[in-house]
Design an enzyme around this catalytic site. Sequence first.
Site, PDB file in Angstrom:
ATOM      1  N   ASP A 537       0.863  -1.199   0.000  1.00  9.26           N
ATOM      2  CA  ASP A 537       0.000   0.000   0.000  1.00  9.26           C
ATOM      3  C   ASP A 537       0.893   1.242   0.000  1.00  9.26           C
ATOM      4  O   ASP A 537       2.101   1.139   0.165  1.00  9.26           O
ATOM      5  CB  ASP A 537      -0.862  -0.001   1.276  1.00  9.26           C
ATOM      6  CG  ASP A 537       0.020  -0.156   2.518  1.00  9.26           C
ATOM      7  OD1 ASP A 537       0.246  -1.310   2.923  1.00  9.26           O
ATOM      8  OD2 ASP A 537       0.537   0.862   3.026  1.00  9.26           O
ATOM      9  N   ASP A 539       0.577   3.601   2.309  1.00 11.34           N
ATOM     10  CA  ASP A 539       0.325   4.152   3.644  1.00 11.34           C
ATOM     11  C   ASP A 539      -0.784   5.211   3.520  1.00 11.34           C
ATOM     12  O   ASP A 539      -1.851   4.864   3.001  1.00 11.34           O
ATOM     13  CB  ASP A 539       1.635   4.702   4.245  1.00 11.34           C
ATOM     14  CG  ASP A 539       1.539   4.836   5.759  1.00 11.34           C
ATOM     15  OD1 ASP A 539       0.877   3.967   6.368  1.00 11.34           O
ATOM     16  OD2 ASP A 539       2.081   5.784   6.324  1.00 11.34           O
TER      17      ASP A 539
END
Length: 619
Positions: A537, A539
């Site tokens: 991801d 974040d």
Amino acid sequence: MSKRTLDAFLLPSKRCKRSSSPLLEQSSESPSTHDSYPFPISALPFNLDAHILPASKRINNLKDLDILSFTPFIQRSASHTLFEFLRNELPWYRVEYPAHNRIVKTPRFTTVFGIDDTGIFAGDGSIVENPRFYSTQILKVYKCTPRPIPSCLLRLKRYVEKATGEKFNFCLLNYYKDGDDSISYHSDDEKFLGKNPCIASLTLGESREFLMKHKGDSSVKWKTNLVSGDMIVMRGTTQARWLHSIPKRKFAGGRINITFRKAIVRGGTENYNQYNIGSGNCKVFKIMRKLIYSLSMEWKADEDAMLNVLTPEEKPLPSHIIDTVPIAVIGGSGFYSFDALTPVAKLEISTPWGSPSSPITIAKTASGTPIAFLARHGPGHTFSPSTVPYRENIAALKSLGVKIILAFSAVGSLQEEISPGDFVVPTQVIDRTKGIRPSSFFEDGLISHVSFADPFCSDVEEVIDSVRVDGLKIHSKKTLGREVTLICMEGPAFSTRAESNLYRSWGGDAINMSCLPESKLALEAEISYGMICMATDYDCWRDSEDIVTVDEVTAVMTGNVMNAMKILALLLAKCERGLTKGLGEKRKGQMKFSIATKSDFISKAAKEKIAFILPGYWS
Ligand SMILES: CSC[C@H]1O[C@H](OP(=O)(O)O)[C@H](O)[C@@H]1O
Ligand SMILES: Nc1ncnc2[nH]cnc12
Ligand SMILES: [Fe+2]
């Protein structure tokens, strides 16, 4: 590129001159297909002709017992490859059925192929009456759908028929996934097998005890340890007068047992299908099979690794680990088991600090090197990054003799160029944990200050940085031309946007919650530790749609398993080879420069405790 499982990949190729009798690749035969199969079943990709040992010993010194014993029937190393192949290629079932007002759960995986003597399969797969069958029965529709024996098992059946002089029409297979799977006392004496049936039983994989007792006098017993490749043929009055069982056994790995049988009437087919396929779906191993299948189709050989793997030894795998285990893999989020190599043992280790996150699974590569696998958060992800028993984990691995740890971790990306799905090899860490994790083995008046300037072993880093997988982006010191910095935060909540931006301003490349104190403890235990991060991801620094969630982390991880397996196969081959050239030795003896406490002031208890990870310092 031919189809290979991870085991097969690690076996010597035809070009490896050091192998005395490798499993030669068979010309590519198409997979067996039939409407009753849940998926096509691959043909044997290797030729077993040179690996069959037809000599047998007769055991008939106990009343009513008549056994032919082949020890082994298939050479040991070939039998392990065959085990791996069948486990991955066949559809396996965990059958449950009602009996006496309760549900019986079969404590093993099963599958069955074949048709009784009244029917045969025509070329198009349909069932027609067997013209040689003497009965006047008219072929009625089967309640079940009989499955023809796929070509891989037909080949084995032919070897067995030749060695025994018998004819069989069924292959019934049991897969005992570990020592918790079993079969209780029974005999294979169903009426549909006729009087005094002959049953040939072939063992592949882990050894297991085979117990027999006489039906009329249970004090008359016989037992044997069935080792991979062994075959016993039970004949005469053995089924009528004796019972047999495979009891549970702690820490055993996977074992497949193939029985070849001959059913005479239609009831046999119905019975075998009902109890060995059932009406459920084939779960677990169908999924695994698909993963390995697609993985091997895309396989690109690392020529270097191929040529340098060692010759597998012609000896059975020991049921208990007696050698040391030089390499360990720690699986992080989404990586809870290591199915690509055959497990040979499951170890429950206790250390002076307590028990690790999970039992440690030991598997062996084709050249025989034991590999330990440990799920950092436990097999069901029950330890948060703050409560993972890091000391217990590292101490347990060290007690097995581990020199190299390959640690996997799911991380958030802090840089645009590191996209979810990419891999990252960190070289530096910034500690943002909160001091609540026990982070040193040194306590109780035994003080050490080790240099943590290099949180990862540069030798292992170099090995990780040297492997490449087609289509996979790996960000490392080599590709980025600078240190690669991992932020390790406490969690369990993910970062705030302000924190995420702060970490970027510090030069952070990726963020996780579990590199520390794991890498520090590995250093204290003098283990060469490297981390392979998988970006899942961005974040939360990027924009509002990109906020990290566990769902996202899990989804990306699931999509990444194949890349992790590919990298791991290459890394294991390189680390195995590296062991002979000093890989895993870099940190050996280093801790003696870090101990501040004078020897006379260290208690006996503290010395004994630390000897668990650093044996020999004060002996
Ligand atoms: C499940 S999201 C957060 C979790 O994922 C990473 O785990 P691991 O490093 O063990 O793969 C991260 O460090 C957090 O513990
Ligand atoms: N964004 C993130 N922060 C911390 N740990 C993670 N693990 C995976 N993604 C993460
Ligand atoms: Fe049996």
